[in-house]
Motif scaffolding. Structure first.
Motif, mmCIF file in Angstrom:
data_model
loop_
_atom_site.group_PDB
_atom_site.id
_atom_site.type_symbol
_atom_site.label_atom_id
_atom_site.label_comp_id
_atom_site.label_asym_id
_atom_site.label_seq_id
_atom_site.Cartn_x
_atom_site.Cartn_y
_atom_site.Cartn_z
ATOM 1 N N ASN A 51 0.575 -9.046 -2.168
ATOM 2 C CA ASN A 51 -0.072 -9.005 -3.650
ATOM 3 C C ASN A 51 0.437 -9.476 -4.747
ATOM 4 O OD1 ASN A 51 -2.189 -7.739 -4.789
ATOM 5 N ND2 ASN A 51 -1.761 -5.909 -4.998
ATOM 6 N N HIS A 136 -5.931 8.584 -1.395
ATOM 7 C CA HIS A 136 -5.384 8.478 -2.921
ATOM 8 C C HIS A 136 -6.207 9.453 -3.728
ATOM 9 C CE1 HIS A 136 -2.762 4.786 -2.864
ATOM 10 N NE2 HIS A 136 -2.281 5.703 -1.659
ATOM 11 N N ARG A 161 -2.871 12.257 -1.384
ATOM 12 C CA ARG A 161 -1.727 11.667 -2.409
ATOM 13 C C ARG A 161 -2.210 12.181 -3.942
ATOM 14 N NH1 ARG A 161 0.323 5.731 -3.827
ATOM 15 N NH2 ARG A 161 -1.474 5.866 -5.396
ATOM 16 N N TYR A 173 1.535 5.127 -12.750
ATOM 17 C CA TYR A 173 1.090 4.419 -11.682
ATOM 18 C C TYR A 173 -0.027 5.292 -10.753
ATOM 19 C CZ TYR A 173 0.831 3.766 -6.868
ATOM 20 O OH TYR A 173 0.125 3.390 -5.738
ATOM 21 N N TYR A 181 -8.067 2.176 -5.829
ATOM 22 C CA TYR A 181 -7.146 1.896 -6.763
ATOM 23 C C TYR A 181 -6.836 0.286 -6.458
ATOM 24 C CZ TYR A 181 -2.468 1.692 -8.884
ATOM 25 O OH TYR A 181 -1.448 1.392 -9.675
ATOM 26 N N PRO A 183 -4.142 -2.256 -8.315
ATOM 27 C CA PRO A 183 -3.348 -2.524 -9.480
ATOM 28 C C PRO A 183 -3.251 -4.048 -9.888
ATOM 29 C CG PRO A 183 -2.100 -2.047 -7.438
ATOM 30 C CD PRO A 183 -3.603 -2.014 -6.940
ATOM 31 N N ASP A 223 3.508 9.856 -5.401
ATOM 32 C CA ASP A 223 4.172 8.484 -5.051
ATOM 33 C C ASP A 223 4.968 8.271 -6.738
ATOM 34 O OD1 ASP A 223 3.295 5.032 -4.291
ATOM 35 O OD2 ASP A 223 5.182 6.005 -5.029
ATOM 36 N N HIS A 225 7.087 5.746 -7.221
ATOM 37 C CA HIS A 225 6.870 4.489 -7.621
ATOM 38 C C HIS A 225 7.853 3.839 -8.141
ATOM 39 C CE1 HIS A 225 4.355 0.733 -7.924
ATOM 40 N NE2 HIS A 225 3.471 1.355 -6.668
ATOM 41 N N GLU A 275 8.028 0.618 1.624
ATOM 42 C CA GLU A 275 6.928 -0.318 1.540
ATOM 43 C C GLU A 275 7.344 -1.798 0.988
ATOM 44 O OE1 GLU A 275 4.202 2.061 -1.160
ATOM 45 O OE2 GLU A 275 4.068 0.182 -2.228
ATOM 46 N N ARG A 296 8.500 3.622 5.260
ATOM 47 C CA ARG A 296 7.014 3.196 4.881
ATOM 48 C C ARG A 296 6.894 1.642 5.240
ATOM 49 N NH1 ARG A 296 3.386 5.034 2.648
ATOM 50 N NH2 ARG A 296 2.856 3.676 0.900
ATOM 51 N N ALA A 327 -2.408 0.212 1.503
ATOM 52 C CA ALA A 327 -2.952 0.243 0.377
ATOM 53 C C ALA A 327 -4.052 -0.749 0.702
ATOM 54 C CB ALA A 327 -2.178 -0.151 -0.884
ATOM 55 N N GLU A 352 -0.786 5.780 5.715
ATOM 56 C CA GLU A 352 -1.681 5.436 4.432
ATOM 57 C C GLU A 352 -2.952 4.931 4.795
ATOM 58 O OE1 GLU A 352 0.316 3.609 1.187
ATOM 59 O OE2 GLU A 352 -1.203 3.856 -0.180
ATOM 60 N N MET A 354 -6.162 3.479 2.319
ATOM 61 C CA MET A 354 -7.016 3.742 1.118
ATOM 62 C C MET A 354 -8.218 3.239 1.413
ATOM 63 S SD MET A 354 -4.453 2.445 -1.946
ATOM 64 C CE MET A 354 -5.995 2.005 -3.121
ATOM 65 N N LEU A 402 0.332 -8.248 -10.371
ATOM 66 C CA LEU A 402 0.520 -6.806 -10.423
ATOM 67 C C LEU A 402 1.053 -6.348 -11.788
ATOM 68 C CD1 LEU A 402 2.022 -6.073 -7.283
ATOM 69 C CD2 LEU A 402 0.184 -4.927 -7.915
HETATM 70 C C1 CS2 Z 1 1.598 1.840 -3.594
HETATM 71 C C2 CS2 Z 1 0.767 0.674 -3.717
HETATM 72 O O1 CS2 Z 1 0.036 2.621 -2.012
HETATM 73 C C3 CS2 Z 1 1.085 2.792 -2.319
HETATM 74 O O2 CS2 Z 1 2.022 3.496 -1.897
HETATM 75 O O3 CS2 Z 1 2.868 1.943 -3.752
HETATM 76 O O4 CS2 Z 1 -0.467 0.952 -4.510
HETATM 77 C C4 CS2 Z 1 1.288 -0.425 -4.131
HETATM 78 O O5 CS2 Z 1 1.569 -0.431 -5.600
HETATM 79 C C5 CS2 Z 1 0.557 -1.618 -4.129
HETATM 80 O O6 CS2 Z 1 0.186 -1.809 -2.591
HETATM 81 C C6 CS2 Z 1 1.263 -2.822 -4.516
HETATM 82 O O7 CS2 Z 1 0.500 -4.039 -4.121
#
Ligand code: CS2
Ligand code: MG
Length: 415
Positions: A51, A136, A161, A173, A181, A183, A223, A225, A275, A296, A327, A352, A354, A402
């Motif tokens: 991303n 989320h 979450r 965040y 969501y 970003p 999160d 973050h 992640e 993660r 995500a 996870e 989304m 981002l």
């Molecule tokens: C986040 C993501 O899903 C998560 O846990 O940390 O939204 C992350 O910010 C994005 O995947 C970044 O591209």
């Protein structure tokens, strides 16, 4: 006499890789997908989306890896992984490991199709019926957050979450604007204000309200973050201990794996990270010193199924469970590959999920089925996901960045 990867004896060589196509499109958001096709006409898909830096991986694949793949035996997944990892000389990093991941996942997809089996069967078969996911929930204030939590609860999610906007801060965040969501939403990085003290004052209060509203029958995640220093993360972890979070995610940037020791010394709130990390070396200390509870790392950014399985096996030795990132910027191909591993590993924690936009699901068909808060894999051979070139052509690449976070004094902070 040669034996093909299907076990037949053949006088001619086994099937070889004939084409490696890098497919860039933006159905709902940008995705980079690798499609490998063999001389037998069998194709496999790999997600190569990073991303905000998508074209770096597209070029790495197109200009550097594709020429190396043509003519190779697609059945030799491990050898190809070693060849691309060691052969690069310049090792690790998200761009390299995402490109290698795309090749790896595409070859696992092909192997499943040739064997006539879903990939999870090649990885050892089911250890569980389905894969528990978390979604989320977010809100611009507590009432809207609680309403969002209710909406996901009604959809049957077992784990949620929760993220809310910190009053007065544009840079909180995880607060959704549209249906999902996303970003990476601007043609240049959106510079968002951040204030750690305001977050540390507000987040524990809204999470307490969510826990009170939800009760303890549903897993609650949050999160952070990457926003806190280790001692701030320790303070945050202590302040939410009674809420029994499933985890606090990315409490502090993880390049310094040692930093998690200080958090560990002060709080029993479970920790998840990884992640943005892309190799077993980047999580080795976190796992072997049990500085985290969930790792993660993902199939798309950590070297594919072949490497992620190694990370998960190391984690299992130290009672660290999996909690892969999922995500919207990880495509349905990654979802299918992730579920194939999640279904089989003994130390699965949570996945996870989304979800994706309708446009995305028009291009990528056949992603795993979501039911009552669990994901179930396709029983089709391979990963069970197809890519529709015609529909994809309607959505050209749309450069997006981002955000960047800046403290109130104007200096850059971790977004
Ligand atoms: C986040 C993501 O899903 C998560 O846990 O940390 O939204 C992350 O910010 C994005 O995947 C970044 O591209
Ligand atoms: Mg995260």
């Amino acid at each position: 006499m040669l034996t093909s990867c299907r076990g037949e004896t053949r006088s001619d060589p086994v099937a070889t890789i004939e084409r490696a196509e890098v497919l860039v499109s933006s159905p709902g958001r940008n995705f980079v997908t690798l499609r490998i096709t063999t001389s037998d006409g069998v194709s496999g898909l790999g997600d190569a989306t990073l991303n905000g830096r998508e074209l770096a991986v597209a070029s790495y694949l197109q200009d550097h890896l594709a020429p190396l793949l043509i003519g190779r035996d697609p059945a030799r997944i491990e050898d190809t992984w070693q060849y691309l990892y060691r052969g690069a000389y310049w090792r690790r990093g998200p761009v390299t490991m995402t490109a290698i991941a795309a090749v790896d996942v595409a070859l696992w997809d092909i192997k499943g199709k040739v064997a006539g089996l879903p990939v999870y069967q090649l990885l050892g078969g089911r250890s569980r019926d389905g894969v528990m996911v978390y979604c989320h929930a977010s809100g611009t204030d507590v009432p809207s957050l609680l309403a969002d939590v209710d909406a996901y609860r009604e959809k049957g999610f077992l784990a949620i979450r929760a993220q809310a906007a910190v009053p007065g801060l544009s840079g909180s965040y995880g607060v959704r604007k549209g249906k999902l969501y996303e970003p990476a939403a601007t043609a240049l990085p959106d510079e968002q204000a951040w204030n750690t003290e305001a977050y540390l004052d507000f987040a524990p209060t809204y999470l307490a309200k969510v826990r009170e509203h939800l009760g303890f029958g549903v897993h609650l995640l949050h999160d952070v973050h990457h926003r806190l220093t280790p001692i701030e993360a320790a303070r945050f972890g202590k302040s939410v201990e009674d809420l029994r979070l499933f985890w606090m995610e990315d409490p502090t940037p993880a390049e310094n794996q040692d930093a998690f020791r200080l958090i560990r010394q002060h709080t029993t709130t479970p920790i998840a990270t990884g992640e943005v990390l892309s190799s077993i070396w980047d999580v080795q200390q976190l796992i072997t010193e049990q500085l985290i509870d969930y790792v993660r790392t993902t199939v798309v950014h950590a070297g594919g199924i072949t490497h992620l399985r190694r990370i998960f096996d190391l984690a299992a030795l130290y009672q660290v469970r999996t909690g892969s990132h999922g995500a919207t910027d990880l495509s349905p191909v990654s979802t299918a590959a992730a579920v194939s591993l999640d279904l089989t590993v003994p130390n699965f924690g949570i996945q996870e999920h989304m979800g994706h936009t309708p446009e995305t699901l028009e291009v990528f068909r056949g992603s795993p089925v979501l039911k009552d808060g669990m994901l179930y894999p396709s029983e089709e051979p391979g990963l069970g996901v197809t890519y529709d070139d015609e529909v994809a052509a309607r959505y050209p690449y749309d450069p997006k960045y981002l955000p960047v976070a800046r403290r109130l004094d104007g200096s850059v902070h971790d977004w």
